[in-house]
Design a protein around this motif. Structure first.
Motif, mmCIF file in Angstrom:
data_model
loop_
_atom_site.group_PDB
_atom_site.id
_atom_site.type_symbol
_atom_site.label_atom_id
_atom_site.label_comp_id
_atom_site.label_asym_id
_atom_site.label_seq_id
_atom_site.Cartn_x
_atom_site.Cartn_y
_atom_site.Cartn_z
ATOM 1 N N ALA A 294 0.884 -1.203 -0.108
ATOM 2 C CA ALA A 294 0.185 -0.083 0.114
ATOM 3 C C ALA A 294 0.697 1.346 0.059
ATOM 4 O O ALA A 294 0.603 2.253 -0.867
ATOM 5 C CB ALA A 294 -1.104 0.108 1.322
ATOM 6 N N LEU B 226 2.466 1.629 -3.540
ATOM 7 C CA LEU B 226 1.670 1.957 -4.357
ATOM 8 C C LEU B 226 1.341 3.480 -4.328
ATOM 9 O O LEU B 226 1.159 4.452 -5.312
ATOM 10 C CB LEU B 226 0.299 1.159 -4.201
ATOM 11 C CG LEU B 226 -0.750 1.441 -5.149
ATOM 12 C CD1 LEU B 226 -0.205 1.348 -6.727
ATOM 13 C CD2 LEU B 226 -2.068 0.531 -4.770
ATOM 14 N N THR B 227 1.097 3.940 -3.066
ATOM 15 C CA THR B 227 0.827 5.438 -2.817
ATOM 16 C C THR B 227 1.920 6.270 -3.150
ATOM 17 O O THR B 227 1.781 7.522 -3.825
ATOM 18 C CB THR B 227 0.419 5.741 -1.539
ATOM 19 O OG1 THR B 227 -0.763 4.783 -1.048
ATOM 20 C CG2 THR B 227 0.117 7.136 -1.083
ATOM 21 N N ASP C 279 2.118 6.223 -7.265
ATOM 22 C CA ASP C 279 1.177 7.105 -7.781
ATOM 23 C C ASP C 279 1.631 8.345 -7.799
ATOM 24 O O ASP C 279 1.480 9.155 -8.767
ATOM 25 C CB ASP C 279 -0.023 6.532 -7.125
ATOM 26 C CG ASP C 279 -0.569 5.329 -7.979
ATOM 27 O OD1 ASP C 279 -0.405 4.980 -9.106
ATOM 28 O OD2 ASP C 279 -1.447 4.529 -7.468
ATOM 29 N N SER D 145 2.732 9.606 1.259
ATOM 30 C CA SER D 145 2.614 8.022 1.402
ATOM 31 C C SER D 145 2.791 7.621 2.846
ATOM 32 O O SER D 145 2.352 6.474 3.315
ATOM 33 C CB SER D 145 3.544 7.304 0.442
ATOM 34 O OG SER D 145 4.979 7.848 0.809
ATOM 35 N N TYR E 197 -3.510 1.744 6.249
ATOM 36 C CA TYR E 197 -3.290 0.958 5.199
ATOM 37 C C TYR E 197 -3.754 -0.625 5.426
ATOM 38 O O TYR E 197 -3.622 -1.182 6.761
ATOM 39 C CB TYR E 197 -1.637 0.756 4.736
ATOM 40 C CG TYR E 197 -1.297 1.966 4.316
ATOM 41 C CD1 TYR E 197 -1.944 2.447 3.193
ATOM 42 C CD2 TYR E 197 0.064 2.380 4.434
ATOM 43 C CE1 TYR E 197 -1.231 3.815 2.497
ATOM 44 C CE2 TYR E 197 0.637 3.682 3.888
ATOM 45 C CZ TYR E 197 -0.189 4.190 2.738
ATOM 46 O OH TYR E 197 0.339 5.162 2.138
ATOM 47 N N CYS F 84 -3.900 -3.986 -1.877
ATOM 48 C CA CYS F 84 -3.872 -3.299 -0.465
ATOM 49 C C CYS F 84 -3.518 -1.760 -0.596
ATOM 50 O O CYS F 84 -2.687 -1.055 -1.567
ATOM 51 C CB CYS F 84 -2.572 -3.717 0.336
ATOM 52 S SG CYS F 84 -2.668 -5.461 0.646
ATOM 53 N N TRP F 85 -4.412 -0.960 0.106
ATOM 54 C CA TRP F 85 -4.404 0.351 -0.025
ATOM 55 C C TRP F 85 -4.886 0.954 1.395
ATOM 56 O O TRP F 85 -4.912 0.359 2.183
ATOM 57 C CB TRP F 85 -5.092 1.063 -1.409
ATOM 58 C CG TRP F 85 -4.707 2.539 -1.529
ATOM 59 C CD1 TRP F 85 -3.437 2.920 -1.298
ATOM 60 C CD2 TRP F 85 -5.836 3.493 -1.813
ATOM 61 N NE1 TRP F 85 -3.714 4.281 -1.823
ATOM 62 C CE2 TRP F 85 -4.973 4.850 -2.131
ATOM 63 C CE3 TRP F 85 -6.999 3.694 -1.939
ATOM 64 C CZ2 TRP F 85 -5.528 5.746 -2.298
ATOM 65 C CZ3 TRP F 85 -7.648 4.631 -2.360
ATOM 66 C CH2 TRP F 85 -7.165 5.771 -2.623
ATOM 67 N N ARG G 221 -8.777 8.191 1.989
ATOM 68 C CA ARG G 221 -8.664 7.921 0.468
ATOM 69 C C ARG G 221 -8.787 9.118 -0.374
ATOM 70 O O ARG G 221 -7.904 9.470 -1.223
ATOM 71 C CB ARG G 221 -9.607 6.936 0.061
ATOM 72 C CG ARG G 221 -9.595 5.457 0.582
ATOM 73 C CD ARG G 221 -10.481 4.625 -0.088
ATOM 74 N NE ARG G 221 -10.223 3.311 0.535
ATOM 75 C CZ ARG G 221 -11.076 2.272 0.181
ATOM 76 N NH1 ARG G 221 -12.365 2.735 -0.794
ATOM 77 N NH2 ARG G 221 -10.781 0.989 0.398
ATOM 78 N N TRP H 278 -5.529 11.074 -1.915
ATOM 79 C CA TRP H 278 -5.352 11.124 -3.269
ATOM 80 C C TRP H 278 -6.502 11.510 -4.233
ATOM 81 O O TRP H 278 -6.006 12.300 -5.297
ATOM 82 C CB TRP H 278 -5.286 9.584 -3.459
ATOM 83 C CG TRP H 278 -5.045 9.067 -4.982
ATOM 84 C CD1 TRP H 278 -5.895 8.412 -5.854
ATOM 85 C CD2 TRP H 278 -4.081 9.259 -5.912
ATOM 86 N NE1 TRP H 278 -5.493 8.243 -7.185
ATOM 87 C CE2 TRP H 278 -4.142 8.697 -7.122
ATOM 88 C CE3 TRP H 278 -2.629 10.014 -5.853
ATOM 89 C CZ2 TRP H 278 -3.286 9.038 -8.274
ATOM 90 C CZ3 TRP H 278 -1.705 10.086 -6.860
ATOM 91 C CH2 TRP H 278 -2.118 9.611 -8.051
#
Length: 350
Positions: A98, A101-102, A105, A148, A157, A164-165, A174, A178
């Motif tokens: 997670a 990914l954050t 991104d 992040s 997370y 997973c996020w 969320r 983001w």
């Protein structure tokens, strides 16, 4: 025993998809995970291809080209996060995925915004930006690190659908971490590109006077440069729309996910960085070189051509008799020409 053998595949599917989402059967869950893995793998391969093209055609010299390289690297690692595993329960591995990914991104988004800002400063403000190179890197890698790490403070997370996020219990995080910044920045990029296109068109139409080949060439070149600008924010908007709709539906109906929305989500989300890397990195000239002949010539130039072109620096010239020539202590770049006392120069005429 036979019944246990028949039930084992279903049990494996259930365990494999236990954390994807409630409300999906095993077949739907398996389809979602396979589509996510396939899309992320395609994005990963596409990023590698982009890096290969950048290396092959040496698209890494100017500041704008270096920024595109950084965008592609961020997109590559972002794709790794989507490929990373299929379904993780809450724990250190899920938290790491997670966070990863954050971070990437945000890093891909930051580079897209900075490329837009750099183009705006160059074209609208008519200011060189090479001195901002280090600042761009600090922003593009530093801001994502901050964003992040914020969910780590509250342990937000965890399993969040197909990867997973931030979990379903923290919907506000969320959108705060983001989606609200994402669409705010997309809106600002649209405004920025609208201003760039407006200024460029004004300059094209304002040129007048006697015919000047260089000015006309620059006029055509500028016209070609502004044509694809409208696609830059549009690509990010298109690949972000389905994830936003699905997350909004999850926020209002957390126990009733829609299979089609989730499928569109996993189809588009891994393509964030790749889509922008292709749009930014492959300009018209690069696309024109992507032929078999063009690739062969570029590979030959990269791998086989060892010719080096260096600048010639002329030095001073001194004359000395042939018998007194001594170069043992000559450490400078002086060119030594010797002559013989018996040498007779003949006049060869005009």
């Amino acid at each position: 025993m036979a019944s246990q053998g028949l039930m084992s595949p279903s049990s494996n599917h259930s365990n494999r998809c236990a954390h994807v989402s409630t409300g999906f059967d095993d077949y739907q869950c398996t389809v979602i995970l396979m589509v996510k893995r396939a899309t992320a793998t395609f994005s990963l391969v596409g990023c590698l291809f982009m890096l290969f093209v950048i290396w092959l055609f040496r698209r890494y010299h100017s500041l704008a080209q270096k920024m595109i390289v950084s965008l592609t690297i961020a997109a590559f690692f972002d794709s790794v996060a989507y490929v990373m595993g299929e379904d993780h329960p809450k724990g250190p591995l899920c938290t790491f995925q997670a966070w990863w990914l954050t971070y990437f991104d945000w890093s891909a988004l930051a580079w897209v915004c900075l490329i837009t800002l750099n183009l705006y400063i160059n074209l609208v403000k008519e200011t060189r930006t090479e001195q901002y190179h280090i600042l761009y890197h600090l922003l593009a890698w530093g801001v994502p690190l901050l964003m992040s790490c914020l969910p780590l403070i509250g342990n937000f997370y965890g399993p969040a659908g197909s990867w997973c996020w931030i979990t379903d219990n923290h919907v506000a995080w969320r959108f705060g971490i983001w989606y609200i910044p994402l669409f705010t920045l997309i809106f600002l990029m649209i405004c920025c590109y609208a201003r760039i296109i407006c200024v460029a068109n004004t300059r094209i139409q304002s040129w007048f006077g006697t015919f000047n080949p260089e000015r006309e060439r620059r006029k055509v070149s500028l016209g070609e440069e502004i044509k694809p600008l409208k696609w830059y924010p549009s690509v990010y908007l298109l690949v972000s729309l389905c994830p936003l709709i699905n997350r909004l539906h999850n926020a209002f109906y957390p126990k009733s996910p829609v299979f089609s929305l989730t499928l569109l989500h996993v189809l588009s989300a891994p393509l964030h960085g790749l889509a922008n890397a292709i749009v930014f990195g492959l300009d018209r000239d690069t696309w024109g070189q992507l032929s078999i002949t063009g690739i062969q010539l570029a590979l030959h130039s990269r791998l086989c051509d060892s010719t080096q072109i260096r600048e010639y620096h002329p030095g001073t010239v001194r004359y000395t008799p042939a018998g007194q020539l001594d170069l043992s202590d000559s450490e400078d770049d002086t060119n030594v020409l010797f002559y013989s006392p018996d040498m007779v120069l003949k006049d060869r005429g005009p």
